[in-house]
Scaffold this motif. Sequence first.
Motif, PDB file in Angstrom:
ATOM      1  N   TYR A  51       0.793  -1.224   0.000  1.00 43.38           N
ATOM      2  CA  TYR A  51       0.000   0.000   0.000  1.00 43.38           C
ATOM      3  C   TYR A  51       0.830   1.281   0.000  1.00 43.38           C
ATOM      4  N   SER A  55       0.398   4.072  -2.825  1.00 49.17           N
ATOM      5  CA  SER A  55       0.111   5.475  -2.547  1.00 49.17           C
ATOM      6  C   SER A  55       1.144   6.381  -3.213  1.00 49.17           C
ATOM      7  N   ARG A  56       2.370   5.911  -3.282  1.00 48.83           N
ATOM      8  CA  ARG A  56       3.426   6.685  -3.937  1.00 48.83           C
ATOM      9  C   ARG A  56       3.145   6.817  -5.431  1.00 48.83           C
ATOM     10  N   LEU A  58       0.156   6.552  -6.894  1.00 53.00           N
ATOM     11  CA  LEU A  58      -1.024   7.395  -7.054  1.00 53.00           C
ATOM     12  C   LEU A  58      -0.687   8.862  -6.846  1.00 53.00           C
ATOM     13  N   ASN A  59       0.217   9.145  -5.907  1.00 44.58           N
ATOM     14  CA  ASN A  59       0.648  10.522  -5.692  1.00 44.58           C
ATOM     15  C   ASN A  59       1.286  11.094  -6.961  1.00 44.58           C
ATOM     16  N   LEU A 104      -5.659   3.339   1.654  1.00 47.75           N
ATOM     17  CA  LEU A 104      -5.229   4.335   0.667  1.00 47.75           C
ATOM     18  C   LEU A 104      -5.693   5.730   1.059  1.00 47.75           C
ATOM     19  N   GLN A 105      -6.881   5.847   1.614  1.00 49.24           N
ATOM     20  CA  GLN A 105      -7.345   7.157   2.064  1.00 49.24           C
ATOM     21  C   GLN A 105      -6.385   7.727   3.105  1.00 49.24           C
ATOM     22  N   LEU A 107      -3.165   6.934   3.655  1.00 52.04           N
ATOM     23  CA  LEU A 107      -1.830   7.200   3.113  1.00 52.04           C
ATOM     24  C   LEU A 107      -1.826   8.396   2.170  1.00 52.04           C
ATOM     25  N   LEU A 108      -2.820   8.464   1.290  1.00 51.48           N
ATOM     26  CA  LEU A 108      -2.844   9.552   0.310  1.00 51.48           C
ATOM     27  C   LEU A 108      -3.016  10.913   0.972  1.00 51.48           C
ATOM     28  N   SER A 109      -3.726  10.956   2.093  1.00 45.76           N
ATOM     29  CA  SER A 109      -3.932  12.228   2.770  1.00 45.76           C
ATOM     30  C   SER A 109      -2.648  12.776   3.376  1.00 45.76           C
ATOM     31  N   TRP A 111       0.343  12.724   1.730  1.00 46.46           N
ATOM     32  CA  TRP A 111       1.226  13.289   0.707  1.00 46.46           C
ATOM     33  C   TRP A 111       0.946  14.782   0.544  1.00 46.46           C
TER      34      TRP A 111
END
Length: 313
Positions: A51, A55-56, A58-59, A104-105, A107-109, A111
């Motif tokens: 994950y 996330s990396r 997706l960032n 993912l929610q 982790l993405l928050s 970045w």
Amino acid sequence: MTRNNYAPYITISREEWAKRSDDPMLHLLNDFETLQGLNEPLTMEEITQIYVPLSRLLNLYVSGAQRLHAATNSFLGSQFLKVPFIIGIAGSVAVGKSTTARVLQRLLSAWPNHPKVDLVTTDGFLYPNKVLEQKGIMNRKGFPESYDIRRLIQFLANVKSAKERVSAPVYSHLEYDILPNELKWIESPDIVIVEGVNVLQVRPRQQQKEPTIFVSDFFDFSIFVDAEMEDLQQWYIDRFKSLRQTAFRNPESYFHRYAHLSDKESEVIATNIWNEINRPNLELNILPTRFRASLILEKGGHHFVQSLKLRRI
């Protein structure tokens, strides 16, 4: 002589994927146990190796979309509002979509440049039970026809139109129905994750005159969580047994009648539900959409991702 060597996906092993991790992010998941679903093992190793790299990636996609937006504004000499980046997550019942979405929610928050990440499940866009009963499709809940697709598409259109405040209906798994007086509000998000079994569905209605719009038309990136049929069935049965000891115990639960079943009785009923509802929906509607995804997470029998397929750009 021409040779057709078209292969839309790059297959990546778990070991190779894990090399793209980013350890400094792990401090954000000290309470990762709260993110896992019922009977879905979630370990720090899974987060680290699967994950965090996801996330990396997706960032990078989100940052690229933001740069493209800025370049377009510069070209047009305008200042159009930035629209949210939408990620769709599809897959079978019991495969672990919800866990993937929650991790993912979180982790993405973390970045930079996109701190506000909202999560919406398509359960809220199911027709109320009363409507399903009127249509005679209560036993097809989760099939494409059981969703108010028009309302879901309007919601996504509003999000992609950069509306500051957009509402989504709320579904109660306890009551097994839509909560008529509750709404979830999405307010100026950077990213919206949309999770549901049929979000990649593209089956149009017959003799439709107006242009067809699909839910997936609004996605900037899509993920399909995949596993073998036998594993999915066993995970569903295991989850049903666990719910018998937890949520089903609540007298207000729609499934309270199953709370006192024996292990053997539970297995029989769960197997029947799987064979009569979930398996047909999986084979007819969900699996055919797998290769429309940007990324496929391939799980093994242990419920952990063992390999990934990333669509070529």
